[in-house]
Design a protein around this motif. Sequence first.
Motif, PDB file in Angstrom:
ATOM      1  N   VAL A 238       0.898  -1.077  -0.185  1.00 33.65           N
ATOM      2  CA  VAL A 238       0.030   0.118   0.033  1.00 33.65           C
ATOM      3  C   VAL A 238       0.786   1.308  -0.117  1.00 33.65           C
ATOM      4  CG1 VAL A 238      -0.197  -0.017   2.368  1.00 33.65           C
ATOM      5  CG2 VAL A 238      -1.952   1.212   1.074  1.00 33.65           C
ATOM      6  N   VAL A 239       0.779   2.264  -0.910  1.00 28.30           N
ATOM      7  CA  VAL A 239       1.117   3.461  -0.774  1.00 28.30           C
ATOM      8  C   VAL A 239       0.191   4.399  -0.460  1.00 28.30           C
ATOM      9  CG1 VAL A 239       1.844   5.299  -2.476  1.00 28.30           C
ATOM     10  CG2 VAL A 239       2.570   3.036  -2.939  1.00 28.30           C
ATOM     11  N   TYR A 240       0.506   5.156   0.726  1.00 29.85           N
ATOM     12  CA  TYR A 240      -0.539   6.319   1.372  1.00 29.85           C
ATOM     13  C   TYR A 240      -0.006   7.464   0.877  1.00 29.85           C
ATOM     14  CZ  TYR A 240      -2.073   2.494   4.705  1.00 29.85           C
ATOM     15  OH  TYR A 240      -2.456   1.524   5.282  1.00 29.85           O
ATOM     16  N   VAL A 241      -0.943   8.219  -0.234  1.00 32.02           N
ATOM     17  CA  VAL A 241      -0.459   9.442  -0.755  1.00 32.02           C
ATOM     18  C   VAL A 241      -1.035  10.725   0.258  1.00 32.02           C
ATOM     19  CG1 VAL A 241      -0.896  10.867  -2.770  1.00 32.02           C
ATOM     20  CG2 VAL A 241      -0.819   8.457  -2.915  1.00 32.02           C
ATOM     21  N   ASP A 242      -2.190  10.537   0.581  1.00 35.47           N
ATOM     22  CA  ASP A 242      -2.428  11.476   1.810  1.00 35.47           C
ATOM     23  C   ASP A 242      -3.703  10.802   2.582  1.00 35.47           C
ATOM     24  OD1 ASP A 242      -4.976  11.643   0.382  1.00 35.47           O
ATOM     25  OD2 ASP A 242      -3.966  13.292  -1.023  1.00 35.47           O
ATOM     26  N   ASN A 243      -4.417  11.569   3.342  1.00 31.16           N
ATOM     27  CA  ASN A 243      -5.502  10.829   4.063  1.00 31.16           C
ATOM     28  C   ASN A 243      -6.552  10.256   3.373  1.00 31.16           C
ATOM     29  OD1 ASN A 243      -4.180  10.842   7.068  1.00 31.16           O
ATOM     30  ND2 ASN A 243      -4.734  13.232   6.880  1.00 31.16           N
ATOM     31  N   GLU A 244      -6.740  10.724   2.198  1.00 32.21           N
ATOM     32  CA  GLU A 244      -7.788  10.226   1.391  1.00 32.21           C
ATOM     33  C   GLU A 244      -7.472   9.304   0.209  1.00 32.21           C
ATOM     34  OE1 GLU A 244      -9.059  14.083   0.790  1.00 32.21           O
ATOM     35  OE2 GLU A 244      -9.676  14.235   2.888  1.00 32.21           O
ATOM     36  N   ARG A 245      -6.258   9.118   0.021  1.00 30.61           N
ATOM     37  CA  ARG A 245      -5.811   8.604  -1.241  1.00 30.61           C
ATOM     38  C   ARG A 245      -4.787   7.743  -0.940  1.00 30.61           C
ATOM     39  NH1 ARG A 245      -3.402  12.249  -5.763  1.00 30.61           N
ATOM     40  NH2 ARG A 245      -2.693  13.397  -4.047  1.00 30.61           N
ATOM     41  N   GLU A 246      -4.909   6.314  -1.594  1.00 27.94           N
ATOM     42  CA  GLU A 246      -3.937   5.175  -1.288  1.00 27.94           C
ATOM     43  C   GLU A 246      -4.085   4.457  -2.522  1.00 27.94           C
ATOM     44  OE1 GLU A 246      -6.085   1.790   1.350  1.00 27.94           O
ATOM     45  OE2 GLU A 246      -5.831   3.649   2.385  1.00 27.94           O
ATOM     46  N   PHE A 247      -2.913   3.574  -2.878  1.00 21.44           N
ATOM     47  CA  PHE A 247      -2.926   2.706  -3.786  1.00 21.44           C
ATOM     48  C   PHE A 247      -2.784   1.284  -3.432  1.00 21.44           C
ATOM     49  CE2 PHE A 247      -1.172   6.536  -6.141  1.00 21.44           C
ATOM     50  CZ  PHE A 247      -2.297   6.826  -6.909  1.00 21.44           C
ATOM     51  N   ARG A 248      -3.000   0.299  -3.759  1.00 25.03           N
ATOM     52  CA  ARG A 248      -3.335  -1.046  -3.052  1.00 25.03           C
ATOM     53  C   ARG A 248      -2.918  -1.953  -4.292  1.00 25.03           C
ATOM     54  NH1 ARG A 248      -4.475  -2.386   2.430  1.00 25.03           N
ATOM     55  NH2 ARG A 248      -4.771  -0.314   3.316  1.00 25.03           N
ATOM     56  N   PRO A 249      -2.024  -2.424  -4.478  1.00 26.41           N
ATOM     57  CA  PRO A 249      -0.456  -2.088  -4.253  1.00 26.41           C
ATOM     58  C   PRO A 249      -0.208  -0.922  -5.064  1.00 26.41           C
ATOM     59  CG  PRO A 249      -0.576  -4.204  -5.820  1.00 26.41           C
ATOM     60  CD  PRO A 249      -2.033  -3.910  -5.446  1.00 26.41           C
ATOM     61  N   GLY A 250       0.896  -0.427  -4.737  1.00 28.49           N
ATOM     62  CA  GLY A 250       1.477   0.800  -5.485  1.00 28.49           C
ATOM     63  C   GLY A 250       2.851   0.828  -5.883  1.00 28.49           C
ATOM     64  N   VAL A 251       3.207   1.716  -6.623  1.00 29.23           N
ATOM     65  CA  VAL A 251       4.538   1.918  -7.285  1.00 29.23           C
ATOM     66  C   VAL A 251       5.102   3.343  -6.852  1.00 29.23           C
ATOM     67  CG1 VAL A 251       6.177   1.860  -9.188  1.00 29.23           C
ATOM     68  CG2 VAL A 251       4.343   0.202  -8.978  1.00 29.23           C
ATOM     69  N   VAL A 252       6.390   3.410  -6.303  1.00 30.01           N
ATOM     70  CA  VAL A 252       6.827   4.627  -6.027  1.00 30.01           C
ATOM     71  C   VAL A 252       8.374   4.699  -6.701  1.00 30.01           C
ATOM     72  CG1 VAL A 252       7.922   6.356  -4.233  1.00 30.01           C
ATOM     73  CG2 VAL A 252       5.735   4.890  -3.847  1.00 30.01           C
ATOM     74  N   GLU A 253       8.371   5.644  -7.429  1.00 33.52           N
ATOM     75  CA  GLU A 253       9.874   6.079  -8.120  1.00 33.52           C
ATOM     76  C   GLU A 253      10.700   7.210  -7.430  1.00 33.52           C
ATOM     77  OE1 GLU A 253       8.708   6.957 -12.186  1.00 33.52           O
ATOM     78  OE2 GLU A 253       8.155   4.761 -12.400  1.00 33.52           O
ATOM     79  N   LEU A 254      11.759   6.731  -7.093  1.00 34.27           N
ATOM     80  CA  LEU A 254      12.705   7.770  -6.559  1.00 34.27           C
ATOM     81  C   LEU A 254      13.989   8.033  -7.456  1.00 34.27           C
ATOM     82  CD1 LEU A 254      12.762   5.484  -3.364  1.00 34.27           C
ATOM     83  CD2 LEU A 254      11.576   7.779  -3.500  1.00 34.27           C
ATOM     84  N   TYR A 255      14.442   9.434  -6.998  1.00 31.69           N
ATOM     85  CA  TYR A 255      15.559   9.792  -7.667  1.00 31.69           C
ATOM     86  C   TYR A 255      16.436  10.544  -6.565  1.00 31.69           C
ATOM     87  CZ  TYR A 255      18.989  11.957 -10.683  1.00 31.69           C
ATOM     88  OH  TYR A 255      20.288  12.289 -11.200  1.00 31.69           O
ATOM     89  N   GLY A 256      17.343   9.890  -5.953  1.00 32.40           N
ATOM     90  CA  GLY A 256      18.107  10.374  -4.763  1.00 32.40           C
ATOM     91  C   GLY A 256      17.029   9.981  -3.496  1.00 32.40           C
ATOM     92  N   GLN A 257      16.750  11.018  -2.641  1.00 30.79           N
ATOM     93  CA  GLN A 257      15.839  10.734  -1.619  1.00 30.79           C
ATOM     94  C   GLN A 257      14.548  11.363  -1.990  1.00 30.79           C
ATOM     95  OE1 GLN A 257      17.495  12.657   2.099  1.00 30.79           O
ATOM     96  NE2 GLN A 257      18.433  10.784   2.562  1.00 30.79           N
ATOM     97  N   ARG A 258      14.204  11.838  -3.075  1.00 27.94           N
ATOM     98  CA  ARG A 258      13.163  12.652  -3.611  1.00 27.94           C
ATOM     99  C   ARG A 258      12.008  11.580  -4.485  1.00 27.94           C
ATOM    100  NH1 ARG A 258      12.596  16.788  -0.834  1.00 27.94           N
ATOM    101  NH2 ARG A 258      14.409  18.066  -0.768  1.00 27.94           N
ATOM    102  N   VAL A 259      10.931  11.516  -4.227  1.00 28.02           N
ATOM    103  CA  VAL A 259       9.767  10.847  -4.856  1.00 28.02           C
ATOM    104  C   VAL A 259       9.556  11.907  -6.077  1.00 28.02           C
ATOM    105  CG1 VAL A 259       7.556  10.212  -4.913  1.00 28.02           C
ATOM    106  CG2 VAL A 259       8.658  10.215  -2.847  1.00 28.02           C
ATOM    107  N   VAL A 260       9.658  11.036  -7.315  1.00 24.85           N
ATOM    108  CA  VAL A 260       9.449  11.817  -8.586  1.00 24.85           C
ATOM    109  C   VAL A 260       8.038  11.121  -9.341  1.00 24.85           C
ATOM    110  CG1 VAL A 260      11.835  12.060  -9.007  1.00 24.85           C
ATOM    111  CG2 VAL A 260      10.932  10.038  -9.787  1.00 24.85           C
TER     112      VAL A 260
END
Length: 110
Positions: free
Chosen positions: A8-30
Amino acid sequence: MRRVIVSVVYVDNEREFRPGVVELYGQRVVNYYPISDDDLGSSEWLGGAILLSGEELSDLKEEMDFSQIKSFLLEGDSPRCYAYHVPVHVYESEKTISPSQIILLEDEDY
């Protein structure tokens, strides 16, 4: 760039993705999005949860339950630039979670 899949990716208090993908560059979410078949071969499976936040984890000083941590990290309108990973065994079995159990994800090849 590092691409990770979690339960699960929690985007904010109202949105989530189950399952989800997160892409990172350095320590930043892109980028972040719901999983597709195209992501399966080119991504790293971590399991657990990622909380996207603009908050610094260093502001979290004490142990809290997962819902309190989620509220703290997901509040506000700041850009979701950090990806905090909470392993599944931590948020499903622990009554309280220490800030040391939450991992700031980064792209090690950056």
